[in-house]
Structures are given as structure tokens and as C-alpha cells.
Design a protein around this motif. Sequence first.
Motif, PDB file in Angstrom:
ATOM      1  N   VAL A 258       0.840  -1.196   0.000  1.00 40.72           N
ATOM      2  CA  VAL A 258       0.000   0.000   0.000  1.00 40.72           C
ATOM      3  C   VAL A 258       0.877   1.248   0.000  1.00 40.72           C
ATOM      4  O   VAL A 258       0.730   2.133  -0.839  1.00 40.72           O
ATOM      5  N   GLY A 259       1.775   1.333   0.983  1.00 41.45           N
ATOM      6  CA  GLY A 259       2.691   2.462   1.026  1.00 41.45           C
ATOM      7  C   GLY A 259       2.194   3.638   1.828  1.00 41.45           C
ATOM      8  O   GLY A 259       2.514   4.789   1.531  1.00 41.45           O
ATOM      9  N   SER A 260       1.415   3.371   2.878  1.00 38.90           N
ATOM     10  CA  SER A 260       1.000   4.456   3.779  1.00 38.90           C
ATOM     11  C   SER A 260       1.723   4.294   5.107  1.00 38.90           C
ATOM     12  O   SER A 260       2.157   3.189   5.454  1.00 38.90           O
ATOM     13  N   VAL A 278       9.294  -5.228   3.780  1.00 34.05           N
ATOM     14  CA  VAL A 278       9.549  -4.755   2.416  1.00 34.05           C
ATOM     15  C   VAL A 278       8.469  -3.745   2.043  1.00 34.05           C
ATOM     16  O   VAL A 278       7.278  -4.057   2.072  1.00 34.05           O
ATOM     17  N   LEU A 279       8.877  -2.539   1.710  1.00 33.15           N
ATOM     18  CA  LEU A 279       7.961  -1.502   1.218  1.00 33.15           C
ATOM     19  C   LEU A 279       8.012  -1.502  -0.304  1.00 33.15           C
ATOM     20  O   LEU A 279       9.047  -1.168  -0.893  1.00 33.15           O
ATOM     21  N   VAL A 280       6.891  -1.869  -0.952  1.00 31.49           N
ATOM     22  CA  VAL A 280       6.828  -1.825  -2.413  1.00 31.49           C
ATOM     23  C   VAL A 280       5.705  -0.907  -2.887  1.00 31.49           C
ATOM     24  O   VAL A 280       5.743  -0.406  -4.003  1.00 31.49           O
ATOM     25  N   GLY A 281       4.713  -0.635  -2.014  1.00 29.18           N
ATOM     26  CA  GLY A 281       3.700   0.357  -2.355  1.00 29.18           C
ATOM     27  C   GLY A 281       4.328   1.737  -2.398  1.00 29.18           C
ATOM     28  O   GLY A 281       5.190   2.066  -1.574  1.00 29.18           O
ATOM     29  N   VAL A 282       3.911   2.554  -3.347  1.00 28.94           N
ATOM     30  CA  VAL A 282       4.527   3.876  -3.523  1.00 28.94           C
ATOM     31  C   VAL A 282       3.853   4.891  -2.596  1.00 28.94           C
ATOM     32  O   VAL A 282       2.648   5.123  -2.704  1.00 28.94           O
ATOM     33  N   PRO A 283       4.607   5.499  -1.673  1.00 29.06           N
ATOM     34  CA  PRO A 283       3.993   6.433  -0.710  1.00 29.06           C
ATOM     35  C   PRO A 283       3.643   7.775  -1.351  1.00 29.06           C
ATOM     36  O   PRO A 283       4.217   8.171  -2.371  1.00 29.06           O
ATOM     37  N   ASP A 284       2.705   8.466  -0.722  1.00 35.20           N
ATOM     38  CA  ASP A 284       2.440   9.858  -1.058  1.00 35.20           C
ATOM     39  C   ASP A 284       3.698  10.663  -0.719  1.00 35.20           C
ATOM     40  O   ASP A 284       4.293  10.472   0.350  1.00 35.20           O
ATOM     41  N   PRO A 285       4.132  11.563  -1.599  1.00 32.67           N
ATOM     42  CA  PRO A 285       5.354  12.336  -1.327  1.00 32.67           C
ATOM     43  C   PRO A 285       5.299  13.138  -0.034  1.00 32.67           C
ATOM     44  O   PRO A 285       6.339  13.470   0.537  1.00 32.67           O
TER      45      PRO A 285
END
Length: 363
Positions: A258-260, A278-285
Motif C-alpha cells: 500500500v505504502g502508507s 519490504v515496502l513496495v507500495g509507492v507512498p504519497d510524497p
Amino acid sequence: MAEAQRVRGVVARSKGAPVGIETVVVPAPGPGEARVRVQACGVCHTDLHYKLGAINDDFPFLLGHEAAGVVESVGPDVTEVAVGDYVVLNWRAVCGQCRACRRGRPQYCFATHNATQKMTLEDGTELSAALGIGAFAELTLVAAGQCTKVDTAAPPTVAGLLGCGVMAGLGAAINTGGVGRGDSVAVIGCGGVGDAAVAGAYLAGARAVIAVDVDDRKLEWARGFGATHTVNSRTHDPVEAIRSLTDGHGADVVIDAVGSPETWKQAFYARDLAGTVVLVGVPDPEATLEVPLIDVFGRGGSLKSSWYGDCLPSRDFPVLLDLFLQGRLPLDRFVSEEIGLDDVEAAFDRMHAGEVLRSVVVL
């Protein structure tokens, strides 16, 4: 000598506006470039992010990047591919010269490149190609290193998915997470990337694969990719649920697709001591994270980010398609529907609503 060609393509002209079909001028390939006749291209969340201006504001964009097709022509000095080759397009054309490449780690290349020339609209307006590819078009221009030759037996609707999201998820489990036989794995977020991570963990021999999402329909999809357990995090605390399914210890590898900040913290506290996040979801900048440093120290293990599944296309794409052709990796399950170029705007709506894993444009 090849000449510029005019083709139909899906263009986003301004932030948030509906996409439209425009005439795209595709130059003849120059040195190091290849022109590819696109056969199929998946509709990825990244394309929606471009359309919404969430990546940058270099409008107009020629969207599409999860693609497979056939090399139509090549420029001078191209040795990677030849006319007629069946290829999957990638956004990691490694340079071979940067510090990562010279250390034998080309999957971390810090100087990946795209075609030098720009595709344009008929009035000469330069187009920004999504991830340097721009494959919602009948023909596209890329760096030759963005073309990975694969087995022609794999249909383009399936092969093209390795170009982005599916490779990101598979690689997050296999390459970045290092999932091995007997490991317990949890995946938070079961869209296309998350389900690919589930499939990768299952393929690697994980004994337990726990899928977490807020949508029961997505959890059912995850079971089709090898999830042994599912957790709806709307109704159950995901950390407690993952712990209860792993003898109270937590999972060996937890993948945040998800990346939150919230899902990353869930992943952090749901892993076993010395486990891997492992972080693969793209976070909000704009997103920020706050975690007690003593918890980072006290829990040990690894906290990793996965770029494109830490893949090396020339190594990974052919192998994964071989596994698909052997019936060992159900890549075809990701294809929810086949559509035309004119249907991309509606496909974005269905994707945003969580109704599909992947819509695939067939040209």
C-alpha cells in the motif's frame, strides 16, 4: 531508412482531465533506440497517477507502460535486439557504467535511460512518455535496453504485465524479501502488486502466505494466487491477526503493497524478531513516518524498499514467463478484461473502484 510514423495514442493533456485519443508522431529510431509495434499494454495505477499530476506536471503525457510487442525498427549501433524480436518493455535500461553496474549490481542501476528523441503531437508538442515508454499507442519509441526479448509462446496480454506492477510484486517477495522454503509471509494490500507478491511468496515455497486487505473480493483473489490465510483489516487488527496465525511470533517477511504510514507500521509490528519488512507500495510524497527508534533497534532484522521488485529484466522476465508456460505461475489470472484504446478512461474508473486487477489494452 525508417521514417516517422503517425499512430493513435492515449494522451493526458492536463491534470485530472479525461484522457483522449490523439495522433502521435513516432520518430524513426536514432542511435541506441528501437521502435516497437505494441500488441498489448496493461492499465497500471502509475498511469492514473500521471493523469492526476501526482508524479510531475510535464503534460501532455503519452500514457501506458506495461507492454509487450514486436520490434519494428532499430537505430544505429543497436545490438540488444533486432527487427522482429518479441519483447516486453521495461523502465530499467541499465547503463553498465554507474557505480552499481560496475559492482555487479545492475538491478540497482542509478543511471537508467530512455529514448533520446521525443514522440510528439502533430503540431510538434513534445509528449512525456509514461516511465519513458508511452505504450497506449500502436507504436512507441524506447531505448533499445528497454526491450527484453522473451518466448513468443507467452501471449502479449500476459507478458506485458511484467513491465511494471506484477514484476514489482513478484520481485518484492523473491528478490527484495528473499522469501524461501518454509517462511511465513504477510502481504498488506491485495491489488495487482500485492497479489503478485502473494504469488511470488507461494512460488518461493512459503509455508504460510497471509493476505491482508479491506475488501473481501480482493482477499478472494489473493487466495487464487496462493494465499493460505486472509485477514480483513476493517474488522480485525492485522497485527494481532498475523501474529495469531504465526504462533504468536509474527511473519518472517511482511510486504507493504500500500505504502502508507499506517500500513508500514502494521508491517513493522507484524513481523517476527529479526524479520524483514519490504515496502513496495509507492507512498504519497507528503507522507511521513514516526517510529520509536528503540523499537527499530530492539526488533532487529531488515527494513527494505523494493524498486521495481529489484528486478533485472534480462534475467527475470524470461524466467518468469517460462514458469508461466510451465503452469507454475498463474500470470493470466491478473488479466480481468481486455479492452481497446478508447476504453482506457473507463478502465481507470474500474481500477479506482477496485473492480479489476488489470485491464489490458489489446492493439
